[in-house]
Design a protein around this motif. Structure first.
Motif, mmCIF file in Angstrom:
data_model
loop_
_atom_site.group_PDB
_atom_site.id
_atom_site.type_symbol
_atom_site.label_atom_id
_atom_site.label_comp_id
_atom_site.label_asym_id
_atom_site.label_seq_id
_atom_site.Cartn_x
_atom_site.Cartn_y
_atom_site.Cartn_z
ATOM 1 N N GLY A 95 -2.965 -0.180 0.395
ATOM 2 C CA GLY A 95 -1.835 -0.991 0.855
ATOM 3 C C GLY A 95 -1.928 -1.294 2.336
ATOM 4 N N TRP A 96 -2.553 -0.381 3.080
ATOM 5 C CA TRP A 96 -2.696 -0.598 4.520
ATOM 6 C C TRP A 96 -3.712 -1.693 4.823
ATOM 7 C CZ3 TRP A 96 1.403 0.802 6.638
ATOM 8 C CH2 TRP A 96 2.107 1.905 6.161
ATOM 9 N N LEU A 97 -4.726 -1.851 3.979
ATOM 10 C CA LEU A 97 -5.640 -2.990 4.119
ATOM 11 C C LEU A 97 -4.865 -4.280 3.852
ATOM 12 C CD1 LEU A 97 -8.332 -4.439 4.464
ATOM 13 C CD2 LEU A 97 -8.866 -3.864 2.081
ATOM 14 N N THR A 98 -4.053 -4.279 2.809
ATOM 15 C CA THR A 98 -3.234 -5.454 2.513
ATOM 16 C C THR A 98 -2.325 -5.774 3.692
ATOM 17 O OG1 THR A 98 -3.300 -4.907 0.154
ATOM 18 C CG2 THR A 98 -1.597 -6.450 0.871
ATOM 19 N N ALA A 99 -1.698 -4.753 4.278
ATOM 20 C CA ALA A 99 -0.821 -4.970 5.434
ATOM 21 C C ALA A 99 -1.599 -5.544 6.621
ATOM 22 C CB ALA A 99 -0.131 -3.663 5.821
ATOM 23 N N ALA A 100 -2.825 -5.081 6.821
ATOM 24 C CA ALA A 100 -3.652 -5.602 7.917
ATOM 25 C C ALA A 100 -4.014 -7.061 7.683
ATOM 26 C CB ALA A 100 -4.912 -4.749 8.079
#
Length: 152
Positions: free
Chosen positions: A60-65
């Motif tokens: 999810g943090w890749l998506t947020a980035a």
């Protein structure tokens, strides 16, 4: 590149669509996972198949980035987009290899900053979609934007 926007340029209901999309690869999912979120379903297809996600899934943090990259490319705030808080961040559907992410940002609030009189606070809701227009992430984020009069 969009024109630089000041606080006075923002209004409730205003929308900004991303200027393009970002295609996510298996290699990128694995690389990000190995560096920052080393859970099996971010690192290996077989492990992903045996997980809640039933396949390799992006952190999810890749998506947020990726969403942040699209925000910065699509919405140019004078002096840069200075974060003033995340109110909500929800991952609603896994991002998979081959997905192409695009966003829509909506201004949901504007107000003068209480602590920085030369800035206003812009409250935005962002929806991130995959290539099938399925929402994969939603967030509500505040950022500071300078007053045009303060820039002179």
């Amino acid at each position: 590149m969009p024109k630089e926007l000041y606080f006075e340029d923002f209004y409730v209901g205003q929308k900004f669509a991303s200027l393009g999309g970002v295609k996510v690869t298996a290699e990128e999912i694995k690389e990000f996972g190995s560096k920052y979120d080393p859970q099996p379903f971010h690192l290996d297809e077989a492990a992903g198949e045996n997980s809640f996600f039933k396949g390799l899934a992006a952190s999810g943090w890749l998506t947020a980035a990726i969403v942040m990259r699209l925000r910065v490319q699509s919405l140019t705030v004078a002096g840069g987009m200075i974060g003033a808080g995340v109110e909500e961040m929800r991952w609603t559907k896994p991002v998979r290899p081959g997905d192409s992410i695009h966003t829509e940002i909506e201004v949901v609030g504007v107000r003068q900053s209480n602590s920085r009189k030369d800035f206003g606070v812009v409250r935005t809701r962002t929806l991130a979609f995959n290539q099938n227009d399925e929402v994969v992430m939603r967030s509500t984020v505040n950022f500071l934007a300078p007053l045009r009069s303060a820039a002179k």
